[in-house]
Design an enzyme around this catalytic site. Structure first.
Site, short mmCIF file in Angstrom:
data_model
loop_
_atom_site.label_atom_id
_atom_site.label_comp_id
_atom_site.label_asym_id
_atom_site.label_seq_id
_atom_site.Cartn_x
_atom_site.Cartn_y
_atom_site.Cartn_z
N LYS A 7 0.84 -1.20 0.00
CA LYS A 7 0.00 0.00 0.00
C LYS A 7 0.88 1.25 0.00
O LYS A 7 1.63 1.49 0.95
CB LYS A 7 -0.90 0.05 1.23
CG LYS A 7 -1.89 1.21 1.12
CD LYS A 7 -2.58 1.55 2.43
CE LYS A 7 -1.87 2.63 3.20
NZ LYS A 7 -1.84 3.94 2.55
N GLU A 28 10.59 0.96 9.99
CA GLU A 28 11.50 2.10 9.77
C GLU A 28 10.71 3.33 10.16
O GLU A 28 9.80 3.75 9.45
CB GLU A 28 11.87 2.21 8.29
CG GLU A 28 12.60 1.02 7.73
CD GLU A 28 13.99 0.87 8.28
OE1 GLU A 28 14.50 1.81 8.93
OE2 GLU A 28 14.56 -0.21 8.08
N CYS A 72 13.20 10.80 7.06
CA CYS A 72 13.21 10.23 8.40
C CYS A 72 14.56 10.40 9.07
O CYS A 72 14.65 10.58 10.27
CB CYS A 72 12.82 8.76 8.35
SG CYS A 72 13.70 7.85 7.09
N GLU A 75 9.98 15.17 16.06
CA GLU A 75 10.26 15.21 14.62
C GLU A 75 9.35 16.26 13.98
O GLU A 75 8.14 16.25 14.20
CB GLU A 75 9.94 13.83 14.06
CG GLU A 75 10.36 13.62 12.64
CD GLU A 75 10.12 12.18 12.18
OE1 GLU A 75 9.07 11.61 12.55
OE2 GLU A 75 10.96 11.64 11.44
P1 NDP Z 1 1.99 7.56 8.81
O1 NDP Z 1 2.87 6.77 9.67
O2 NDP Z 1 0.66 7.91 9.30
O3 NDP Z 1 1.82 6.83 7.40
C1 NDP Z 1 2.73 5.93 6.81
C2 NDP Z 1 1.94 4.88 6.03
O4 NDP Z 1 1.15 4.11 6.93
C3 NDP Z 1 0.95 5.47 5.04
O5 NDP Z 1 0.86 4.62 3.93
C4 NDP Z 1 -0.33 5.47 5.84
O6 NDP Z 1 -1.45 5.53 5.04
C5 NDP Z 1 -0.24 4.16 6.58
N1 NDP Z 1 -1.01 4.07 7.80
C6 NDP Z 1 -1.53 5.06 8.56
N2 NDP Z 1 -2.17 4.53 9.63
C7 NDP Z 1 -2.03 3.18 9.56
C8 NDP Z 1 -2.46 2.09 10.38
N3 NDP Z 1 -3.13 2.27 11.50
N4 NDP Z 1 -2.15 0.84 10.00
C9 NDP Z 1 -1.44 0.63 8.88
N5 NDP Z 1 -1.03 1.62 8.05
C10 NDP Z 1 -1.31 2.89 8.39
O7 NDP Z 1 2.72 8.85 8.40
P2 NDP Z 1 2.01 10.12 7.78
O8 NDP Z 1 2.09 9.95 6.35
O9 NDP Z 1 0.67 10.42 8.30
O10 NDP Z 1 2.98 11.22 8.35
C11 NDP Z 1 2.87 11.63 9.71
C12 NDP Z 1 4.21 11.84 10.30
O11 NDP Z 1 4.96 10.64 10.23
C13 NDP Z 1 5.07 12.83 9.57
O12 NDP Z 1 4.82 14.13 9.95
C14 NDP Z 1 6.43 12.38 9.93
O13 NDP Z 1 6.80 12.90 11.16
C15 NDP Z 1 6.31 10.90 10.04
N6 NDP Z 1 6.77 10.16 8.86
C16 NDP Z 1 7.92 9.47 8.98
C17 NDP Z 1 8.40 8.81 7.88
C18 NDP Z 1 9.65 8.03 7.95
O14 NDP Z 1 10.19 7.68 6.92
N7 NDP Z 1 10.15 7.69 9.11
C19 NDP Z 1 7.74 8.85 6.60
C20 NDP Z 1 6.52 9.58 6.59
C21 NDP Z 1 6.08 10.20 7.70
P3 NDP Z 1 -1.98 6.95 4.49
O15 NDP Z 1 -0.85 7.88 4.44
O16 NDP Z 1 -2.46 6.65 3.16
O17 NDP Z 1 -3.03 7.37 5.43
#
Ligand code: NDP
Length: 814
Positions: A211, A285, A319, A416
């Site tokens: 996904k 990660e 990240c 973050e």
């Molecule tokens: P999320 O952790 O919410 O999202 C990452 C992925 O997980 C997306 O595909 C999201 O779907 C999906 N997801 C969300 N909730 C669930 C769940 N309960 N079970 C399974 N999958 C889920 O990150 P966000 O995109 O909302 O970003 C929020 C914050 O996360 C950022 O501000 C940043 O601080 C951090 N982040 C960190 C990253 C890293 O590489 N370490 C990368 C991205 C974000 P969908 O987005 O479609 O809702």
């Protein structure tokens, strides 16, 4: 504003510059826009009528709900396409397709899989510009980055793993695929994260359901088209788009054997808890607040360019962004001035403009988060600096930002931000630099800047982070593992460590659902029951190198396998565990020892056990009522096993990776830190030895909970520890109720890892309770090893779980 309008605007600006005299251009040094042509990407969107279905079993499939959501270009807010919202039944169909595809994908063999991966790599390379343009339009990241960094790394990942696919049957024959893999990726490196997930998974013979993030699905859908083009067997790769709920359906699906997730720490913890006790393998990660450490002898001009790459690359939505600048006080003001000058020269604008440095923030929500955090920083009293120029109004833009006068405990120094916001603090001594760097719940990466390589290599191992970049930052390659310590998650992506996340040892299939039963010997039993009569046998616990009475003052009677009295054992409680954790932390003596020094202590330990062979065997007989011969065998095997780990203490070492950069990339196994070891109940001495010794051989300090019913081999071992030069606090032993004590350890914030060998429920509790500080866990899910069998009870698998890899990148070249 539509993509076409933007193109027109860029063309007009370009026209203006073209009409300037050369002298005028030199005087202003103005950059003209350099728009990238988006025609092919638009053609791709139109070929799907800007409405994308799900990619399941090799076919485009409409979502069963009929729901779609919008994908927006963050540089322009233009609508790009409609994306399907997959619900639970779509996820079920996708997982079934992946499950059905699995046997054939496994059976086609390593070489054929390698050829498919190679074909994917070739096609990505062939369509690299299309991928780069589409990624920039969808995510807002600059075309310079997608063209020169993201997409080349994607192709490199598939090439590298085409190689691993080929080598699987020769180099990794002790391992097998896991099955259907659920993969959930974020929006910051959409296609790159897809490649980090899909390439190793399918190379090792697994099939996947992936996904993408809701805001950046397009390149994953283009990748699906590439899978079709190369004729990848149906069902090997399935792409289901949707929101977090779709991700949760994948996580909870019973036929998924592993979840690989990249995203926020909060969602990572939700997934850890959701999968607890299911036996699903997990790699996470997560977030970071990585230190960027500048010592006074660093080349400050290089440092400034390093900072540009650390925090303004990808608009800081990285990240492992170097978001905490720690600079030695003597050069702090000088560096801040240079950074401010550099900020003025940064160019921001449409992601498709080849001359810009900073593109757009991924969406309005993320932009608002950044704004909120910056306001908080100002309210908390930190000093804000931003360039004098203003951002374009039509998209989601945010300028490069520097905060000085920041207190280490302030929210902006701890949380973050995931935006182009650098938070600066100063330090005086090297010791203070390390302390500040580690003053975070995260541990993804660090960047160390100094002209003194000795200093850099002294600091790198002291920082609790999975990656250390020396005089460089944000460098990645498929051959090197990437991943975090602490709340930045666990597991690695890339390199051999990343590959291991998609495999399991073949030996696991031979573990049993019930513990191995030890045969009771009638004659020896009678003799030994008599020996124990009338002797006060209340053993104490062992904390910080001393025998300690239990805090609660209680003890438990231990009976033998045939019900005769063996002795009393102290009943440890929460307080005893806390004391043991403290003792383990205050011992820095053991982890700092060389492998050779640890090996010497372990050999000595084995020799001291050998001297008391009869006594230990007798004790086994008392508790288990086995024959003396069997007990002797267990002691001898224990001695041999200690020898094995003594031998490995200075041989289980790292690698130097062949990355594509001019770098020596050292993959160093480091101790996890303070670990809880909950011993198996079978084989009282051997179960204790097989779990405790590999953990300490790698430099961990441990809190051990020995077998609840057969604890005396462990408590007798105090004397061996005391006479074998094992430093106080290396091994701490708390006896008592196994699962109660294990839960206290799992909840303890200062415990870094935990091994549990016990019941299914106990395993679940450990994984569930460990989520708070993201402990590394290794549990047996109620599957039992035969500790007497070397292939079950000994080997590198134990050492792997006792360590985590830190990759240290050292660039070279004059
Ligand atoms: P999320 O952790 O919410 O999202 C990452 C992925 O997980 C997306 O595909 C999201 O779907 C999906 N997801 C969300 N909730 C669930 C769940 N309960 N079970 C399974 N999958 C889920 O990150 P966000 O995109 O909302 O970003 C929020 C914050 O996360 C950022 O501000 C940043 O601080 C951090 N982040 C960190 C990253 C890293 O590489 N370490 C990368 C991205 C974000 P969908 O987005 O479609 O809702």
């Amino acid at each position: 504003m539509s993509q076409e309008d933007i193109q027109h605007r860029l063309d007009t600006q370009w026209h203006k510059i073209k009409n300037m005299k050369i002298k005028e251009i030199y005087e202003t040094m103005a950059y003209g826009p350099a728009p990238e042509n988006a025609d092919e990407a638009i053609e791709f969107l139109e070929s799907h009528q800007r409405s994308f279905k799900l990619f399941i079993n090799g076919k485009w499939t409409a979502p069963s709900s009929g729901d779609y959501f919008d994908s927006i270009n963050p540089s322009t807010k233009a609508h790009l396409a409609k994306i399907s919202e997959a619900n639970v039944s779509d996820v079920n169909i996708a997982v079934s397709a992946a499950k059905k595809a699995l046997p054939e994908w496994v059976n086609i063999g390593a070489h054929k899989r390698a050829r498919y991966l190679y074909a994917l790599a070739r096609q990505i390379q062939k369509h690299s510009r299309l991928f780069a343009v589409l990624e920039s339009m969808d995510n807002g990241k600059s075309i310079r980055e997608t063209r020169d960094i993201d997409i080349p790394l994607v192709a490199r990942h598939f090439y590298h793993h085409a190689g691993w696919a080929q080598l699987r049957d020769s180099e990794l024959k002790e391992y097998k695929e896991l099955g259907v893999i659920g993969q959930i990726i974020p929006w910051n490196f959409p296609l790159l994260m897809l490649s980090w997930k899909i390439a190793p998974a399918i190379a090792m013979g697994n099939t996947v359901v992936l996904k993408p993030a809701e805001s950046t699905s397009l390149t994953a859908l283009l990748f699906a088209e590439i899978c079709k083009q190369i004729g990848l067997p149906n069902g090997v790769v399935n792409i289901v788009t949707g929101h977090g709920k779709t991700g949760a359906e994948i996580v909870n699906h019973k036929d998924v054997s592993k979840i690989a997730f990249t995203g926020s720490t909060d969602v990572g913890k939700i997934i850890r808890r959701a999968t607890a006790g299911t036996g699903k393998k997990l790699s996470l990660e997560l977030g970071g607040k990585s230190p960027f450490i500048v010592f006074e002898d660093a080349d400050l001009d290089s440092v400034v360019e390093g900072i540009v790459d650390a925090i303004w690359f990808n608009q800081g939505q990285v990240c492992c962004a170097g978001s905490r600048l720690l600079v030695q006080e003597s050069v702090a003001d000088k560096l801040y001035k240079k950074i401010k000058v550099r900020m003025e020269t940064m160019r921001i604008g449409n992601a498709l403009d080849k001359s810009i440095d900073i593109g757009a923030i991924v969406d309005k929500g993320q932009l608002n988060t950044i704004k909120k955090m910056v306001k908080l920083g100002v309210d908390e009293g930190s000093t804000l600096s931003q360039p004098s120029w203003s951002c374009p109004k039509e998209g989601y833009f945010y300028p490069p930002t520097l905060f000085t006068d920041v207190s280490p405990s302030s929210t902006i120094a701890q949380e973050e931000i995931f935006g182009p916001v650098l938070v600066a603090m100063s330090f005086r001594s090297h010791k203070e630099a390390v302390k500040l760097a580690n003053n975070t719940r995260y541990g993804l990466a660090c960047s160390i800047w100094t002209e003194n390589i000795n200093l850099a290599l002294d600091i790198a191992p002291q920082i609790k982070a999975g990656v250390a970049w020396i005089n460089c930052t944000n460098v990645f390659d498929a051959a090197a593992g990437f991943g975090g310590y602490r709340e930045s998650g666990f597991g690695r992506e890339g390199g051999i460590e990343g590959l291991m996340e998609y495999l399991k040892p073949r030996i696991n299939d031979s573990f049993t659902d019930t513990p191995v039963k030890l045969a009771i010997s009638k004659t020896d039993t009678v003799k030994n029951a008599e020996v124990t009569l009338g002797i006060d046998r209340t053993t104490k616990m062992y904390i910080g190198g001393k025998q300690a009475r239990p805090d609660g003052g209680y003890s438990t009677v231990i009976k033998s396998a045939i019900g005769s009295y063996v002795g009393d054992v102290s009943k440890g409680n929460r307080k005893d565990i806390r004391n043991a954790v403290e003792a383990a932390h205050s011992n820095t003596n053991w982890s700092g020892k060389t492998g050779h020094a640890r090996a010497q202590v372990l050999f000595y330990l084995a020799e001291n056990l050998a001297i008391r062979r009869d006594e230990f065997a007798n004790r086994i007989v008392q508790m288990t009522n086995q024959s003396t011969k069997k007990a002797m065998e267990e002691v001898d095997l224990s001695i041999e096993r200690i020898y094995y780990y003594a031998a490995m203490a200075d041989k289980y070492d790292g690698k130097v990776h062949h990355t594509i950069h001019r770098n020596v990339t050292l993959a160093m196994p480091e101790a996890i830190g303070v670990m809880g070891v909950i011993c198996p109940d079978e084989s009282p001495l051997l179960g204790f030895i097989s779990t405790v010794i590999p953990a300490i051989a790698m430099g961990n300090n441990v809190i051990v909970i020995p077998s609840e019913n057969l604890p005396f081999s462990a408590t007798d071992f105090y004397q061996i520890l005391e006479t074998s030069d094992v430093p106080a606090g290396t091994v701490n032993i708390i006896t008592g109720h196994k699962d109660e004590l294990a839960e206290v350890l799992a909840k303890h914030d200062d415990v870094d890892g935990i091994w549990y060998f016990g019941s299914t429920d106990g395993s679940k509790a450990i994984e569930l309770l460990s989520a708070d500080n993201m402990k590394r866990t290794w549990v047996n899910y109620g599957k039992y090893r035969n500790w007497l069998d070397k292939s079950h009870g000994e080997g590198e698998e134990f050492l792997k779980h006792a360590t985590q890899i830190k990759n240290i990148w050292i660039p070279y070249g004059a």
